[in-house]
Design a protein around this motif. Structure first.
Motif, mmCIF file in Angstrom:
data_model
loop_
_atom_site.group_PDB
_atom_site.id
_atom_site.type_symbol
_atom_site.label_atom_id
_atom_site.label_comp_id
_atom_site.label_asym_id
_atom_site.label_seq_id
_atom_site.Cartn_x
_atom_site.Cartn_y
_atom_site.Cartn_z
ATOM 1 N N LYS A 69 35.337 -18.136 36.655
ATOM 2 C CA LYS A 69 35.684 -19.536 36.472
ATOM 3 C C LYS A 69 35.072 -20.397 37.572
ATOM 4 C CE LYS A 69 38.129 -18.796 32.837
ATOM 5 N NZ LYS A 69 37.631 -19.260 31.521
ATOM 6 N N GLU A 72 31.392 -20.718 37.037
ATOM 7 C CA GLU A 72 31.096 -21.610 35.929
ATOM 8 C C GLU A 72 31.303 -23.073 36.335
ATOM 9 O OE1 GLU A 72 29.852 -22.500 32.088
ATOM 10 O OE2 GLU A 72 29.871 -20.582 33.188
ATOM 11 N N ILE A 73 32.369 -23.315 37.091
ATOM 12 C CA ILE A 73 32.653 -24.685 37.559
ATOM 13 C C ILE A 73 31.541 -25.154 38.496
ATOM 14 C CG2 ILE A 73 34.216 -26.048 38.988
ATOM 15 C CD1 ILE A 73 36.507 -24.379 37.815
ATOM 16 N N GLU A 98 34.767 -30.555 28.333
ATOM 17 C CA GLU A 98 34.469 -29.169 28.775
ATOM 18 C C GLU A 98 35.494 -28.694 29.798
ATOM 19 O OE1 GLU A 98 32.414 -25.643 28.531
ATOM 20 O OE2 GLU A 98 32.128 -27.475 27.378
ATOM 21 N N LYS A 101 38.564 -27.854 27.985
ATOM 22 C CA LYS A 101 38.416 -26.540 27.347
ATOM 23 C C LYS A 101 38.530 -25.393 28.374
ATOM 24 C CE LYS A 101 35.557 -28.121 23.457
ATOM 25 N NZ LYS A 101 34.244 -28.024 22.818
ATOM 26 N N LYS A 102 37.862 -25.633 29.487
ATOM 27 C CA LYS A 102 37.900 -24.584 30.521
ATOM 28 C C LYS A 102 39.315 -24.394 31.056
ATOM 29 C CE LYS A 102 33.523 -23.623 30.417
ATOM 30 N NZ LYS A 102 33.084 -22.300 29.950
ATOM 31 N N ASP A 103 40.003 -25.575 31.230
ATOM 32 C CA ASP A 103 41.382 -25.463 31.713
ATOM 33 C C ASP A 103 42.246 -24.724 30.701
ATOM 34 O OD1 ASP A 103 40.738 -26.777 34.027
ATOM 35 O OD2 ASP A 103 41.342 -28.758 33.267
ATOM 36 N N GLU A 105 41.137 -22.559 28.537
ATOM 37 C CA GLU A 105 40.720 -21.127 28.588
ATOM 38 C C GLU A 105 41.338 -20.425 29.782
ATOM 39 O OE1 GLU A 105 38.802 -17.723 27.203
ATOM 40 O OE2 GLU A 105 39.115 -19.673 26.275
#
Length: 432
Positions: A69, A72-73, A98, A101-103, A105
């Motif tokens: 994560k 990716e961030i 995004e 979505k990431k949060d 995920e």
């Protein structure tokens, strides 16, 4: 019966089959308890290892997901920063979407990680429950075994303490009896013990043996017992002179075994025994005589010193060794007998030759003497013949001379005799 040696006091006890089986069970229970403890330790170790492995795996997965994560961030932030001036408005909206979505995920992954962690904890708790249950069962069995062991140990301890007490009492009684015995009675007690031990197995092991007291004291001394054994042909194969020596514990002057060697060897030679054995309880603290059969042949030939417990084994060893060598002795005796027969035949032949020669010499001498006597007789007879022949000749001459004798010849030259004869003749004539 089995012998058990106490590891604490060093005493040796004889126990029956039941007691021996109980001790084997005790040793088996101890081995089972040890195996149980080892198994519990292994189970505890496996439990700890499983917990540590699960914790390590969960932490590793958490770190790996967080790393992904964060990477990716960082990548998104870098892309955002490089194109911020060109597509700031568009990117801002997309980045928000995004990021949402990431949060989402991340929240989902955290929920999954939390659920996995819960399931692992449940599985670990279930496994730990089975291990604890098995541990409780084993612990309960261990307590039962331990109680049985304590009970068995208590009964065995009480049993052996009773046996030890009885044996100590018997030892005290024997010591008291031995202290009351005189020196002669002490020695006779050992002799009776040896005689009883021998008579107990005489019929089975020594059916042709002679074992009696030595009562011949004509030489000034005698041993205690004489043992002789022979084979089926009544050929003596072994003979032993025994001397038994013992003394009271309260005897002031202590004797030594070697004090009796010389006298025992003398008795052995006088009674024509092959071996000499001293059965002795003297010098009880001497390790040399306590180890078993002691060979003192370097001092006196074929002499041994033993304790009473080796009395029967000593006779058996010497008898068996003698029987093994009896075959060779028999063959040697046969060869000697054959040599003796040949020697006797030669001696008889020599004696016959000597006697025949002596008689022949005597006969020859007597024959020659007879011939000499015959020759002497012949000479004597010849001389006698010649003497007889000379006598005959002299008689014949005497006869001739007698025939020639007449009165005229006799009175010739003798007037007196002539006158006498004439007167005689005249007288005869007148008578007529």
């Amino acid at each position: 019966m089995h012998e058990i040696k106490c590891p604490h006091c060093g005493k040796t006890f004889n126990i029956d089959e039941a007691g021996y089986a109980d001790i084997l069970k005790q040793v088996h229970d101890e081995a089972f308890d040890k195996a149980l403890q080892d198994r519990l330790a292994l189970a505890e170790q496996d439990k700890q290892t499983a917990v540590e492995l699960a914790e390590t795996k969960i932490a590793s997965e958490k770190d790996r997901e967080a790393g992904k994560k964060d990477a990716e961030i960082e990548r998104l932030k870098a892309e955002l920063k490089s194109s911020a001036e060109l597509v700031q408005a568009k990117v801002t909206g997309e980045l928000k979407d995004e990021a949402a979505k990431k949060d989402t995920e991340i929240v989902r992954l955290r929920e999954e990680l939390k659920a996995a962690d819960i399931s692992k904890q449940l599985a670990l708790r279930e496994a730990l429950g089975d291990v604890e249950k098995e541990r409780d069962n084993l612990k309960r069995d261990l307590e039962v075994k331990h109680a049985e062991h304590k009970l068995l140990e208590s009964s065995l301890k009480e049993k052996y303490e009773t046996q030890i007490k009885d044996r100590d009492d018997a030892i005290e009684r024997l010591k008291d009896l031995k202290a009351k015995l005189s020196t002669k009675m002490v020695g006779e007690t050992l002799e009776q013990h040896c005689e009883t031990e021998f008579n107990r197995i005489r019929a089975a092991a020594f059916p042709r043996a002679y074992f009696e007291k030595d009562n011949d004291g004509s030489s000034g001394s005698k041993g205690d017992y004489i043992f002789r054994d022979s084979d089926e042909a009544c050929t003596e194969c072994v003979s032993i002179m025994f001397e038994m020596k013992n003394e009271s514990d309260t005897t002031a002057t202590k004797k030594k075994n070697e004090d009796f060697f010389k006298e025992l060897d003398k008795d052995r030679n006088e009674k024509r025994c092959e071996y000499a054995v001293l059965v002795s309880l003297l010098e009880p603290d001497n390790e040399l005589y306590n180890t078993g059969i002691v060979d003192v042949s370097h001092r006196y030939p074929k002499m041994y010193v033993i304790r009473p417990q080796f009395f029967i084994p000593m006779i058996t060893v010497l008898r068996n060794a003698a029987q093994n060598s009896l075959k060779y002795k028999t063959e040697l005796a046969l060869v000697k007998a054959q040599n003796i027969d040949i020697t006797n035949f030669e001696d008889d032949l020599d004696k016959f030759k000597a006697a025949f020669g002596k008689n022949f010499d005597l006969a020859s001498k007597r024959f020659q003497s007879a011939i000499d006597e015959i020759d002497k007789s012949i000479d004597h007879l010849q001389k006698t013949k010649e003497a007889l022949l000379g006598t005959d000749r002299n008689l014949r001459l005497a006869n001739d001379k007698a025939q020639d004798v007449t009165i005229k010849k006799l009175t010739r030259g003798n007037p007196t005799m002539a006158a006498k004869f004439e007167q005689l003749e005249k007288t005869d004539s007148n008578d007529d």
